[in-house]
Scaffold this active site. Sequence first.
Site, PDB file in Angstrom:
ATOM      1  N   GLU A 159       0.828  -1.216   0.000  1.00  0.00           N
ATOM      2  CA  GLU A 159       0.000   0.000   0.000  1.00  0.00           C
ATOM      3  C   GLU A 159       0.856   1.258   0.000  1.00  0.00           C
ATOM      4  O   GLU A 159       0.549   2.223  -0.699  1.00  0.00           O
ATOM      5  CB  GLU A 159      -0.930   0.007   1.226  1.00  0.00           C
ATOM      6  CG  GLU A 159      -1.933  -1.134   1.275  1.00  0.00           C
ATOM      7  CD  GLU A 159      -1.410  -2.361   2.025  1.00  0.00           C
ATOM      8  OE1 GLU A 159      -0.161  -2.540   2.113  1.00  0.00           O
ATOM      9  OE2 GLU A 159      -2.234  -3.138   2.516  1.00  0.00           O
ATOM     10  N   CYS A 194      -0.071   1.352   6.956  1.00  0.00           N
ATOM     11  CA  CYS A 194      -0.704   1.560   5.654  1.00  0.00           C
ATOM     12  C   CYS A 194      -2.087   2.182   5.818  1.00  0.00           C
ATOM     13  O   CYS A 194      -2.496   3.022   5.012  1.00  0.00           O
ATOM     14  CB  CYS A 194      -0.778   0.244   4.900  1.00  0.00           C
ATOM     15  SG  CYS A 194       0.861  -0.414   4.493  1.00  0.00           S
TER      16      CYS A 194
END
Length: 154
Positions: free
Chosen positions: A53, A84
């Site tokens: 991510e 993330c």
Amino acid sequence: MNEFMKMAVKEAREGMNKNHGGPFGCVIVKKGILVARTHNRVLETNDPTAHAEILAIREASAILKSFDLSDCEIYSTSQPCPMCYSAIHWARIKKLYFGTTKDDVSAIGFDDSFIYDVIKGNAVVQQFDAINIDRDECQGLLNEWIEKPDKKMY
Ligand SMILES: [Zn+2]
């Protein structure tokens, strides 16, 4: 299966098979168009923050030349870790699709529950000590920012 999640799974599998990192992939989409496709690269780069991510947000931001990804959606093969999850907030992404849950990931050894415990103030053991020092001296930076005429908020 969702077309973009299918891409994220393919990406994750490629990264895993190349021993770049764990079985995690991510795709960022803007208005139905693929912008970034990444996989975990922690092992390949020795970068503990090289989660799929984070890399996807960096790639999409560079491609779109914007730190504001509020018109993008993110597809992650697993529920993002706290780092993330925070990055998705900072990027202002409005929709997250995820496949497996943090409990599924924890079951194969990627347990980030201790970070949630730290954030919630429920941690029994702290991994590191966080010590507040030189607050006044550091406050000077904040004051300079307040006075900075050409600052750009983000
Ligand atoms: Zn992560």
